[in-house]
Design a protein around this motif. Structure first.
Motif, short mmCIF file in Angstrom:
data_model
loop_
_atom_site.label_atom_id
_atom_site.label_comp_id
_atom_site.label_asym_id
_atom_site.label_seq_id
_atom_site.Cartn_x
_atom_site.Cartn_y
_atom_site.Cartn_z
N PHE A 22 0.85 -1.18 0.00
CA PHE A 22 0.00 0.00 0.00
C PHE A 22 0.89 1.23 0.00
O PHE A 22 1.87 1.29 0.74
CB PHE A 22 -0.90 -0.04 1.25
N GLU A 23 0.55 2.21 -0.82
CA GLU A 23 1.41 3.38 -0.98
C GLU A 23 1.35 4.39 0.16
O GLU A 23 2.36 4.98 0.51
CB GLU A 23 1.06 4.11 -2.28
N GLN A 24 0.19 4.60 0.72
CA GLN A 24 0.00 5.69 1.68
C GLN A 24 0.16 5.21 3.12
O GLN A 24 -0.81 5.12 3.87
CB GLN A 24 -1.37 6.32 1.48
N VAL A 25 1.40 4.91 3.50
CA VAL A 25 1.68 4.40 4.84
C VAL A 25 2.57 5.39 5.60
O VAL A 25 3.61 5.81 5.11
CB VAL A 25 2.39 3.03 4.78
N GLN A 26 2.14 5.73 6.80
CA GLN A 26 2.91 6.56 7.71
C GLN A 26 3.06 5.77 9.01
O GLN A 26 2.31 4.83 9.26
CB GLN A 26 2.18 7.88 7.99
N THR A 27 4.01 6.17 9.85
CA THR A 27 4.24 5.42 11.09
C THR A 27 4.54 6.35 12.26
O THR A 27 4.86 7.52 12.07
CB THR A 27 5.44 4.45 10.95
N GLY A 28 4.46 5.75 13.43
CA GLY A 28 4.97 6.39 14.63
C GLY A 28 6.44 6.01 14.76
O GLY A 28 7.06 5.57 13.80
#
Length: 146
Positions: A117-123
């Motif tokens: 999946f392209e739209q991945v952000q993280t802590g």
């Protein structure tokens, strides 16, 4: 392995005053790892999260997954999800995966998620994170895989 999913209008993680991950509409995922969890289990859970239909489709029913809804995914490690809370007045974190192992598995799962999946952000793993969110609904689900 346990994931708490929240459908959000927006969410972000702030560490030391700096935004480390931010999405608009999408899924905020709190991910807890247990001692016996594996990468294969994690892939199964990530695949389920990405396919899980809890966004409104054109009929107003929960028929779309995050990709179909045009949303993002914010993935945040959270060992407290693995706590035993049935006895006493203090959580027991014994079932949680030890930090070094958990960080390695978490990072591997983040990498896998980004290939799916392209739209991945993280802590930030093990950081003192401030999570800001606007829950949409509210809609919250607890997912587990065996």
């Amino acid at each position: 392995m346990r994931a708490l999913l929240q459908r959000v209008l927006e969410a972000k993680v702030v560490v030391n005053g700096e935004i480390t991950g931010e999405i608009q509409q999408g899924i905020l995922v709190f991910l807890g790892l247990a001692k016996d969890d594996t990468f294969e289990k994690g892939k199964k859970l990530i695949d389920k999260i990405l396919k899980y239909r809890f966004f409104d489709d054109e009929q107003g029913k929960m028929g779309w997954n995050v990709d179909q809804a045009g949303g993002g995914l914010l993935l945040v490690s959270q060992f407290t999800l693995m706590a035993h809370t049935q006895k006493g007045l203090r959580p027991d974190f014994g079932p949680a995966m030890p930090p070094q192992e958990a960080e390695a598995l978490y990072e591997k799962l983040v990498t896998y998620t980004k290939t799916q999946f392209e739209q991945v952000q993280t802590g930030v793993f093990a950081a003192d994170m401030k999570v800001h969110l606007v829950n949409d609904g509210p809609v919250t689900f607890n997912l587990e895989v065996a």
